[in-house]
Design an enzyme around this catalytic site. Structure first.
Site, PDB file in Angstrom:
ATOM      1  N   LYS B  79     -33.205 -61.006 -34.177  1.00  0.00           N
ATOM      2  CA  LYS B  79     -34.362 -60.890 -35.071  1.00  0.00           C
ATOM      3  C   LYS B  79     -34.730 -59.426 -35.246  1.00  0.00           C
ATOM      4  O   LYS B  79     -34.725 -58.663 -34.281  1.00  0.00           O
ATOM      5  CB  LYS B  79     -35.537 -61.691 -34.489  1.00  0.00           C
ATOM      6  CG  LYS B  79     -36.751 -61.788 -35.410  1.00  0.00           C
ATOM      7  CD  LYS B  79     -37.830 -62.695 -34.827  1.00  0.00           C
ATOM      8  CE  LYS B  79     -39.033 -62.823 -35.757  1.00  0.00           C
ATOM      9  NZ  LYS B  79     -40.074 -63.715 -35.200  1.00  0.00           N
ATOM     10  N   SER B 154     -41.932 -67.560 -38.049  1.00  0.00           N
ATOM     11  CA  SER B 154     -41.498 -66.322 -38.678  1.00  0.00           C
ATOM     12  C   SER B 154     -40.020 -65.988 -38.454  1.00  0.00           C
ATOM     13  O   SER B 154     -39.458 -65.194 -39.209  1.00  0.00           O
ATOM     14  CB  SER B 154     -42.335 -65.153 -38.157  1.00  0.00           C
ATOM     15  OG  SER B 154     -42.078 -64.938 -36.784  1.00  0.00           O
ATOM     16  N   SER B 178     -43.163 -69.540 -33.927  1.00  0.00           N
ATOM     17  CA  SER B 178     -42.141 -68.854 -34.729  1.00  0.00           C
ATOM     18  C   SER B 178     -40.695 -69.044 -34.288  1.00  0.00           C
ATOM     19  O   SER B 178     -39.787 -68.618 -34.996  1.00  0.00           O
ATOM     20  CB  SER B 178     -42.436 -67.359 -34.790  1.00  0.00           C
ATOM     21  OG  SER B 178     -43.523 -67.114 -35.630  1.00  0.00           O
TER      22      SER B 178
END
Lengths: 94, 488
Positions: B79, B154, B178
């Site tokens: 990420k 997210s 997330s």
């Protein structure tokens, strides 16, 4: 606790965010909606409840006062938007 | 089955036996990644050259036969809020468009130390603020099951890339759901570890008392393999817990016979999506069939968790994001004086959702409102934690839906911020309490979108979550289904 456009302008100033008049109008409406949702917390009696700031029991962590490897000055400055003579350069403050 | 479609535990045996090289494997994955990326758009930065260098190094290591783990030579995604030395790390924001970290996050360092290969940095909501990855400054990641739907957020890029076989596994972060919600929406396994289990050093902070890094995997076993590597104490993170890490793969294979599973009625409200509720109930039946005991538990304060979260998370964020001032890194917009420089830089660097949360947090912490909002939320936080403590005196694990609905369409929830926030209704209480949570695929909607089962565990008991999820997964086929990569 109704939120006014003046409140939003004040908060934006505190948060160092330049906002347009349209943004102020939009954020006032949206933040008011969110705050209204949050108001439901007042339904709970918390008079005798201690606040919980952290999920774990945190305590201060110390390490030995010994020099350890760290980033070089060049590495630290490598992302600076404006760098001069080994310093970060900023507009005049005083 | 093609190489890129396999799991880590399937390919790692071949890597160890030298039937397959990491360069071959990386090539297969990278070719597929680049072929489907125009459709999925899971990555902000693809690191093709670095990946092949790492793969070549991994092959040298595999040749010696020393220090080999299940992840040696295996391509993974990271990420884009985890610092990667020499590789741009944007946090999904314009603010950090040109930020190249001079160091690695501890979790990245740990992956590299076992010889994992990074294929790139995955797309995300800006500063991890969102539940659909639509607030990213860079692109809109698509749900591989239906390209007209969001992947969740997210960590949408990290979930979509694993679902679309662009990487074998990935790292994400979870502040309010997330990891778990995008895992559910993309039909894969995602684990949010206990707060403190995984070092946050080098994670770009959103809300420091809630943030936790965790893995995505194609199945439970791959998730366990990733957890084994990233867990453990780190002296660089003062909130990291000095607690021994169990053998997750060993623990995972134990039976669930006699395991006490709690079902909280607050997580099955009237009006809950029927398909979600039925799929989750069926999953609970399966655990019962395998000898688990099902108990009703009550978490009466949990319906307030979302309100608590939307005070605490923005408050912590408003403080954390004060560092983006255009001085040491990130965007700078010039101004007449320093105040103007700050305000113009932050106005141009942050997107609307980030600004909204900074202002909300600043307001909640400001003089005259602190007690009414921030302190009140902290008190209710304790009530929520007490509920869980009490429930876990009775049961070993709690089962709920992960998300209230399957994946939704682009733009469907962007009009009103609160509508998007409600997406986190079942996930936020776990961040507030610091407990571990896992999402495992448990069904499919009529529209062929995945549904996730959330399992919540006691603090530092990720092993029981993996065990429960593995037992369930082994009896089902959901994790074997592959997405269509089509619009519908």
């Amino acid at each position: 606790m109704a939120l006014s456009e003046k409140d939003v302008q004040y908060v934006a100033k505190l948060a160092r965010l330049e906002v347009t008049d349209q943004e102020v109008a939009k954020y006032t409406q949206q933040l008011a909606n969110i705050l209204e949702y949050v108001e439901q917390l007042n339904k709970l009696d918390t008079a005798n409840v201690e606040p919980l700031t952290h999920p774990l029991d945190v305590k201060n962590v110390f390490r030995e006062d010994k020099v350890q490897p760290s980033l070089t000055q060049q590495e630290v400055l490598s992302n600076g938007p404006e760098v001069q003579s080994g310093h970060f350069r900023v507009p005049k403050i005083m | 089955m093609e190489l890129h479609q396999k799991t880590i535990h399937e390919v790692s045996a071949d890597l160890k036996a030298k039937k397959l090289s990491s360069v071959e494997l990386t090539k297969a994955v990278m070719d597929h990644l680049e072929k489907v990326e125009p459709k999925v758009q899971a990555f902000i930065t693809i690191t093709r050259d670095e990946a092949f260098k790492q793969a070549a190094e991994a092959d040298k290591r595999l040749a010696t036969g020393k220090d080999i783990t299940a992840l040696t030579g295996v391509p993974v995604g990271i990420k884009d809020l985890l610092c990667t030395k020499g590789v741009r790390t944007t946090c999904g924001s314009r603010m950090l468009e040109n930020f190249v970290p001079p160091y690695n996050a501890t979790v990245v360092e740990k992956l590299y130390s076992v010889g994992a290969v990074s294929v790139g940095k995955t797309n995300m909501d800006e500063y991890a603020m969102g539940s659909s990855t639509e607030t990213s400054f860079y692109k809109k990641t698509k749900n591989p099951w239906n390209l007209n739907c969001v992947p969740g957020g997210s960590s949408g890029g990290s979930a979509a890339c694993v679902s679309a076989d662009q990487a074998f596994a990935s790292l994400g972060s979870d502040t309010g759901g997330s990891i778990r919600q995008p895992a559910a929406l993309c039909g894969i396994v995602g684990l949010k570890p206990t707060y403190g289990r995984v070092s946050r050093y080098g994670l770009i902070a959103f809300a420091s008392s809630l943030d936790q890094i965790g893995p995505f995997g194609k199945d439970v076993e791959d998730c366990a393999i990733m957890m084994q590597v990233i867990s453990g104490h780190d002296s660089k993170d003062s909130t990291s817990a000095d607690i021994p890490v169990p053998d997750y793969l060993g623990e995972m294979r134990k039976s669930v016979k006699g395991l006490k599973v709690g079902i909280p009625k607050e997580f099955f409200p009237d009006g809950l999506n029927k398909e979600v509720s039925e799929a989750v109930k069926k999953a609970i039946e399966e655990l019962k069939k395998q000898g688990a005991e099902i108990h009703e538990v009550s978490l009466p304060a949990s319906p307030y968790a979302l309100a608590v979260y939307y005070v605490l998370a923005p408050s912590e964020a408003s403080s954390n994001l004060a560092r983006y001032d255009g001085v040491r890194y990130g965007l700078r917009v010039p101004g007449e004086n320093i105040m103007e420089m700050y305000s113009k830089t932050r106005a141009a660097g942050f997107g609307p959702e980030v600004k909204r949360r900074i202002m909300l947090g600043t307001y909640a912490l400001s003089s005259g409102y602190y007690d009414a909002y921030y302190l009140k939320a902290l008190k209710v936080r304790r009530l929520i934690k007490q509920d869980y403590d009490k429930a876990f005196e009775k049961v070993d694990v709690i089962a709920t839906p992960t998300a209230p609905n399957p994946a939704f369409r682009f733009g469907e929830k962007t009009g009103d911020p609160l509508t998007m926030y409600l997406e986190d209704i079942f996930t936020v209480s776990i961040n507030i309490t610091g407990l571990p949570g896992l999402s495992v695929p448990c069904g499919m909607s009529k529209t062929e979108l995945p549904i996730g089962l959330q399992l919540i565990g006691k603090a530092f008991d990720e092993a029981t979550l993996l065990r429960t999820a593995y037992a369930y997964e082994q009896a089902t086929e959901w994790h074997k289904q592959k997405p269509s990569l089509k619009e519908a």
